[in-house]
Design a protein around this motif. Structure first.
Motif, PDB file in Angstrom:
ATOM      1  N   ALA A  66      18.947  57.415  41.060  1.00 42.65           N
ATOM      2  CA  ALA A  66      19.065  56.908  39.672  1.00 42.65           C
ATOM      3  C   ALA A  66      21.175  57.435  39.574  1.00 42.65           C
ATOM      4  N   THR A  67      21.825  56.518  39.332  1.00 48.25           N
ATOM      5  CA  THR A  67      22.597  56.647  39.465  1.00 48.25           C
ATOM      6  C   THR A  67      24.005  56.186  38.127  1.00 48.25           C
ATOM      7  N   ALA A  68      24.077  56.153  37.618  1.00 53.69           N
ATOM      8  CA  ALA A  68      25.194  55.494  36.429  1.00 53.69           C
ATOM      9  C   ALA A  68      26.397  54.552  36.697  1.00 53.69           C
ATOM     10  N   GLU A  69      26.860  55.490  38.329  1.00 56.31           N
ATOM     11  CA  GLU A  69      28.237  54.811  39.149  1.00 56.31           C
ATOM     12  C   GLU A  69      27.826  53.493  40.023  1.00 56.31           C
ATOM     13  N   THR A  70      29.523  52.506  39.575  1.00 56.12           N
ATOM     14  CA  THR A  70      29.202  51.561  40.985  1.00 56.12           C
ATOM     15  C   THR A  70      30.465  51.470  41.178  1.00 56.12           C
ATOM     16  N   CYS A  71      30.171  50.854  42.104  1.00 56.25           N
ATOM     17  CA  CYS A  71      31.951  50.162  42.656  1.00 56.25           C
ATOM     18  C   CYS A  71      32.044  48.908  42.355  1.00 56.25           C
ATOM     19  N   VAL A  72      32.179  49.185  40.889  1.00 55.08           N
ATOM     20  CA  VAL A  72      33.581  47.120  40.758  1.00 55.08           C
ATOM     21  C   VAL A  72      35.162  47.505  41.026  1.00 55.08           C
ATOM     22  N   GLU A  73      35.153  49.357  40.571  1.00 59.84           N
ATOM     23  CA  GLU A  73      36.465  50.084  41.139  1.00 59.84           C
ATOM     24  C   GLU A  73      37.127  49.370  42.088  1.00 59.84           C
ATOM     25  N   GLU A  74      36.151  49.569  42.950  1.00 63.02           N
ATOM     26  CA  GLU A  74      36.227  49.685  44.541  1.00 63.02           C
ATOM     27  C   GLU A  74      36.408  47.855  45.043  1.00 63.02           C
ATOM     28  N   LEU A  75      35.760  47.470  44.546  1.00 64.71           N
ATOM     29  CA  LEU A  75      35.454  45.806  44.699  1.00 64.71           C
ATOM     30  C   LEU A  75      36.277  45.319  44.176  1.00 64.71           C
ATOM     31  N   TRP A  76      36.902  45.653  42.825  1.00 67.13           N
ATOM     32  CA  TRP A  76      38.613  45.229  42.171  1.00 67.13           C
ATOM     33  C   TRP A  76      39.214  45.375  43.240  1.00 67.13           C
ATOM     34  N   ASP A  77      39.592  46.529  43.565  1.00 72.02           N
ATOM     35  CA  ASP A  77      41.102  47.038  44.283  1.00 72.02           C
ATOM     36  C   ASP A  77      40.909  45.805  45.314  1.00 72.02           C
ATOM     37  N   PHE A  78      40.109  46.317  46.565  1.00 70.12           N
ATOM     38  CA  PHE A  78      39.749  45.180  47.697  1.00 70.12           C
ATOM     39  C   PHE A  78      39.815  43.273  46.666  1.00 70.12           C
ATOM     40  N   LEU A  79      40.091  42.448  46.165  1.00 72.00           N
ATOM     41  CA  LEU A  79      40.097  41.645  45.948  1.00 72.00           C
ATOM     42  C   LEU A  79      41.450  41.489  45.467  1.00 72.00           C
ATOM     43  N   GLU A  80      41.814  42.556  45.110  1.00 74.80           N
ATOM     44  CA  GLU A  80      42.887  42.293  44.659  1.00 74.80           C
ATOM     45  C   GLU A  80      43.717  42.356  45.662  1.00 74.80           C
ATOM     46  N   VAL A  81      44.312  42.967  46.458  1.00 75.57           N
ATOM     47  CA  VAL A  81      45.018  42.945  48.089  1.00 75.57           C
ATOM     48  C   VAL A  81      44.903  41.981  48.330  1.00 75.57           C
ATOM     49  N   VAL A  82      42.924  41.497  49.196  1.00 76.55           N
ATOM     50  CA  VAL A  82      42.859  39.679  49.461  1.00 76.55           C
ATOM     51  C   VAL A  82      43.467  38.869  48.386  1.00 76.55           C
ATOM     52  N   ASP A  83      43.297  38.802  47.920  1.00 78.64           N
ATOM     53  CA  ASP A  83      43.726  38.160  46.419  1.00 78.64           C
ATOM     54  C   ASP A  83      45.279  37.556  45.994  1.00 78.64           C
ATOM     55  N   LYS A  84      46.371  39.410  46.530  1.00 74.82           N
ATOM     56  CA  LYS A  84      47.594  39.207  46.683  1.00 74.82           C
ATOM     57  C   LYS A  84      48.502  38.070  48.050  1.00 74.82           C
ATOM     58  N   CYS A  85      48.048  38.603  49.329  1.00 72.97           N
ATOM     59  CA  CYS A  85      47.852  38.226  50.148  1.00 72.97           C
ATOM     60  C   CYS A  85      47.688  36.486  50.361  1.00 72.97           C
ATOM     61  N   VAL A  86      46.637  36.709  49.762  1.00 74.31           N
ATOM     62  CA  VAL A  86      46.438  34.756  49.850  1.00 74.31           C
ATOM     63  C   VAL A  86      46.985  34.145  49.105  1.00 74.31           C
ATOM     64  N   ALA A  87      47.916  34.355  47.963  1.00 76.24           N
ATOM     65  CA  ALA A  87      48.833  33.825  46.381  1.00 76.24           C
ATOM     66  C   ALA A  87      49.799  33.992  47.307  1.00 76.24           C
ATOM     67  N   LYS A  88      50.671  35.266  48.036  1.00 73.13           N
ATOM     68  CA  LYS A  88      51.410  34.204  48.617  1.00 73.13           C
ATOM     69  C   LYS A  88      51.573  33.212  49.946  1.00 73.13           C
ATOM     70  N   ASP A  89      50.584  33.198  50.451  1.00 70.10           N
ATOM     71  CA  ASP A  89      50.946  31.502  51.248  1.00 70.10           C
ATOM     72  C   ASP A  89      50.559  30.862  50.455  1.00 70.10           C
ATOM     73  N   LEU A  90      49.882  30.873  49.886  1.00 66.97           N
ATOM     74  CA  LEU A  90      48.304  29.373  50.310  1.00 66.97           C
ATOM     75  C   LEU A  90      48.956  28.105  49.191  1.00 66.97           C
ATOM     76  N   PHE A  91      49.980  28.369  48.526  1.00 63.58           N
ATOM     77  CA  PHE A  91      51.187  26.810  47.942  1.00 63.58           C
ATOM     78  C   PHE A  91      51.117  26.226  48.900  1.00 63.58           C
ATOM     79  N   ASP A  92      52.010  27.147  50.556  1.00 56.73           N
ATOM     80  CA  ASP A  92      53.146  26.863  51.581  1.00 56.73           C
ATOM     81  C   ASP A  92      52.006  25.595  51.868  1.00 56.73           C
ATOM     82  N   HIS A  93      50.199  25.609  51.258  1.00 54.61           N
ATOM     83  CA  HIS A  93      49.258  24.681  52.379  1.00 54.61           C
ATOM     84  C   HIS A  93      49.189  24.110  51.840  1.00 54.61           C
ATOM     85  N   LEU A  94      48.849  23.908  50.702  1.00 56.43           N
ATOM     86  CA  LEU A  94      48.721  22.739  49.376  1.00 56.43           C
ATOM     87  C   LEU A  94      49.656  21.141  50.094  1.00 56.43           C
ATOM     88  N   LYS A  95      48.990  20.594  49.693  1.00 51.15           N
ATOM     89  CA  LYS A  95      49.894  18.780  49.857  1.00 51.15           C
ATOM     90  C   LYS A  95      50.085  18.716  47.970  1.00 51.15           C
TER      91      LYS A  95
END
Length: 95
Positions: A66-95
């Protein structure tokens, strides 16, 4: 000659009423560039560090009954890093 070709086609149809319809040979399969970039970005050092923290949190939370702790903050931190990396180059690959 026209009737000869027609006669051959009809005789094949009578022998085998099902035609095999083939698509164009080896059509190029579409690949989502965002998925490719996301997989590449997830392998970068900073993303791996954030993912390790997320895994540690998940292990900690799952080990408790039983715990009230969730890992939402850690998940958002991970997704933020990945999304920033993807955003840099994504539009170069789109037609």
């Amino acid at each position: 000659m026209l009737f000869t070709g027609l006669r051959e086609t009809l005789s094949k149809l009578v022998q085998s009423p099902f035609f095999v319809v083939r698509a164009e040979e080896e059509e190029e399969e579409l690949v989502d560039p965002a998925k490719v970039l996301r997989a590449k970005c997830e392998q970068q050092k900073e993303a791996q560090e954030r993912f390790a923290k997320l895994q540690q949190c998940n292990t900690r939370v799952n080990s408790r009954k039983a715990t009230a702790e969730t890992c939402v903050e850690e998940l958002w931190d991970f997704l933020e890093v990945v999304d920033k990396c993807v955003a840099k180059d994504l539009f170069d690959h789109l037609k």
